[in-house]
Design a protein around this motif. Structure first.
Motif, mmCIF file in Angstrom:
data_model
loop_
_atom_site.group_PDB
_atom_site.id
_atom_site.type_symbol
_atom_site.label_atom_id
_atom_site.label_comp_id
_atom_site.label_asym_id
_atom_site.label_seq_id
_atom_site.Cartn_x
_atom_site.Cartn_y
_atom_site.Cartn_z
ATOM 1 N N TYR A 159 14.045 8.009 -2.905
ATOM 2 C CA TYR A 159 13.162 8.153 -1.745
ATOM 3 C C TYR A 159 13.317 7.000 -0.768
ATOM 4 C CZ TYR A 159 10.114 4.614 -3.836
ATOM 5 O OH TYR A 159 9.611 3.452 -4.355
ATOM 6 N N CYS A 160 12.795 7.230 0.417
ATOM 7 C CA CYS A 160 12.644 6.179 1.424
ATOM 8 C C CYS A 160 11.286 6.386 2.082
ATOM 9 C CB CYS A 160 13.768 6.212 2.460
ATOM 10 S SG CYS A 160 13.731 7.632 3.587
ATOM 11 N N GLY A 161 10.836 5.387 2.847
ATOM 12 C CA GLY A 161 9.539 5.493 3.503
ATOM 13 C C GLY A 161 9.608 5.059 4.953
ATOM 14 N N LEU A 162 8.857 5.753 5.786
ATOM 15 C CA LEU A 162 8.797 5.472 7.214
ATOM 16 C C LEU A 162 7.353 5.203 7.608
ATOM 17 C CD1 LEU A 162 11.436 7.098 6.736
ATOM 18 C CD2 LEU A 162 11.064 8.154 8.936
ATOM 19 N N ARG A 163 7.177 4.562 8.753
ATOM 20 C CA ARG A 163 5.851 4.351 9.331
ATOM 21 C C ARG A 163 5.776 5.225 10.570
ATOM 22 N NH1 ARG A 163 2.943 1.582 13.175
ATOM 23 N NH2 ARG A 163 1.089 0.489 12.455
ATOM 24 N N ASP A 164 4.787 6.124 10.626
ATOM 25 C CA ASP A 164 4.642 6.958 11.821
ATOM 26 C C ASP A 164 4.002 6.129 12.939
ATOM 27 O OD1 ASP A 164 1.807 7.097 11.732
ATOM 28 O OD2 ASP A 164 1.757 9.183 11.096
ATOM 29 N N PRO A 165 3.965 6.630 14.178
ATOM 30 C CA PRO A 165 3.419 5.847 15.289
ATOM 31 C C PRO A 165 1.945 5.478 15.160
ATOM 32 C CG PRO A 165 4.809 7.596 16.122
ATOM 33 C CD PRO A 165 4.629 7.842 14.651
ATOM 34 N N ALA A 166 1.221 6.114 14.246
ATOM 35 C CA ALA A 166 -0.191 5.785 14.026
ATOM 36 C C ALA A 166 -0.381 4.812 12.868
ATOM 37 C CB ALA A 166 -0.989 7.062 13.761
ATOM 38 N N GLY A 167 0.709 4.459 12.182
ATOM 39 C CA GLY A 167 0.618 3.529 11.063
ATOM 40 C C GLY A 167 0.570 4.171 9.697
ATOM 41 N N ASN A 168 0.619 5.509 9.626
ATOM 42 C CA ASN A 168 0.652 6.190 8.336
ATOM 43 C C ASN A 168 2.040 6.055 7.732
ATOM 44 O OD1 ASN A 168 -2.024 7.578 8.399
ATOM 45 N ND2 ASN A 168 -1.123 8.464 10.246
ATOM 46 N N TYR A 169 2.124 5.956 6.417
ATOM 47 C CA TYR A 169 3.405 5.921 5.736
ATOM 48 C C TYR A 169 3.799 7.352 5.355
ATOM 49 C CZ TYR A 169 2.871 0.835 5.211
ATOM 50 O OH TYR A 169 2.722 -0.512 5.426
ATOM 51 N N VAL A 170 5.091 7.630 5.480
ATOM 52 C CA VAL A 170 5.622 8.965 5.200
ATOM 53 C C VAL A 170 6.843 8.799 4.309
ATOM 54 C CG1 VAL A 170 6.508 11.105 6.199
ATOM 55 C CG2 VAL A 170 4.817 9.751 7.466
ATOM 56 N N ASP B 258 0.873 -1.180 0.000
ATOM 57 C CA ASP B 258 0.000 0.000 0.000
ATOM 58 C C ASP B 258 0.912 1.233 0.000
ATOM 59 O OD1 ASP B 258 -1.696 2.169 0.596
ATOM 60 O OD2 ASP B 258 -2.967 0.942 1.891
ATOM 61 N N TYR B 259 0.829 2.021 -1.028
ATOM 62 C CA TYR B 259 1.705 3.191 -1.137
ATOM 63 C C TYR B 259 1.003 4.492 -0.778
ATOM 64 C CZ TYR B 259 5.287 0.144 -2.893
ATOM 65 O OH TYR B 259 6.224 -0.860 -2.987
ATOM 66 N N SER B 260 -0.090 4.408 -0.017
ATOM 67 C CA SER B 260 -0.716 5.617 0.515
ATOM 68 C C SER B 260 0.297 6.258 1.456
ATOM 69 C CB SER B 260 -1.969 5.265 1.325
ATOM 70 O OG SER B 260 -2.882 4.548 0.550
ATOM 71 N N HIS B 261 0.547 7.543 1.296
ATOM 72 C CA HIS B 261 1.559 8.173 2.144
ATOM 73 C C HIS B 261 1.477 9.687 2.089
ATOM 74 C CE1 HIS B 261 3.515 8.107 -1.842
ATOM 75 N NE2 HIS B 261 4.120 9.214 -1.436
ATOM 76 N N PHE B 262 2.148 10.309 3.066
ATOM 77 C CA PHE B 262 2.414 11.737 3.037
ATOM 78 C C PHE B 262 3.801 11.896 2.440
ATOM 79 C CE2 PHE B 262 -0.131 11.151 7.001
ATOM 80 C CZ PHE B 262 -1.308 11.681 6.498
ATOM 81 N N GLY B 263 4.000 12.867 1.576
ATOM 82 C CA GLY B 263 5.294 13.044 0.927
ATOM 83 C C GLY B 263 5.978 14.326 1.340
ATOM 84 N N PHE B 264 7.232 14.200 1.760
ATOM 85 C CA PHE B 264 8.070 15.346 2.110
ATOM 86 C C PHE B 264 9.285 15.347 1.192
ATOM 87 C CE2 PHE B 264 5.594 14.807 5.888
ATOM 88 C CZ PHE B 264 5.478 16.064 6.437
#
Length: 142
Positions: free
Chosen positions: A111-122, A70-76
């Motif tokens: 790019y790289c991706g992280l999981r925030d403490p709520a489970g959202n991908y960033v 699942d590539y739903s994410h916030f992008g910075f």
């Protein structure tokens, strides 16, 4: 006048870990907080963008269990490949790295991706046509 995107509201399981995550990894800071219905709600923004776009973070939500594909994410966007690598190393050290740094054809970039403490991908990227980096001038966005 057309509508303008101003914020995303996130209902999270625990407020404080999410505040720390977005401060530590994204450089966001709390710009407003208030009590509401027995809990605290915070607004977070990137410095200098407090009147453009914010995250509203509220406790009492459920952990998001996103699938690995699942590539739903916030992008910075960040200003270098080295910054992507540094964020990935920091995330790996604390156990929240989900996508190690990788290079994809334009317009995706590095790019790289992280999981925030709520489970959202960033996602943290360099070289896309949004934000800093060489990709921001390579292709006009209609």
């Amino acid at each position: 006048m057309r509508p303008t995107l101003t914020h995303v509201a996130l209902h999270v399981p625990e407020l404080e870990p999410c505040i720390r995550f977005y401060a530590d990894f994204c450089g966001m800071r709390v710009i407003h907080e208030r009590a509401a219905k027995g809990s605290k709600i915070v607004w977070m923004a990137e410095p200098g963008k407090e009147h453009q776009f914010i995250f509203v973070i509220m406790p009492g939500g459920h952990d998001r269990h996103l699938a690995a594909d699942d590539y739903s994410h916030f992008g910075f966007a960040v200003d270098s490949r080295e910054r992507v690598d540094a964020i990935a190393a920091q995330a790996e050290a604390v156990g929240c790295l989900i996508w190690p740094p990788r290079d994809e054809p334009y317009p995706v970039g590095y790019y790289c991706g992280l999981r925030d403490p709520a489970g959202n991908y960033v996602e943290f990227s360099y070289g896309q046509p949004l934000g800093p980096g060489p990709g921001s001038e390579a292709m006009p966005i209609p």
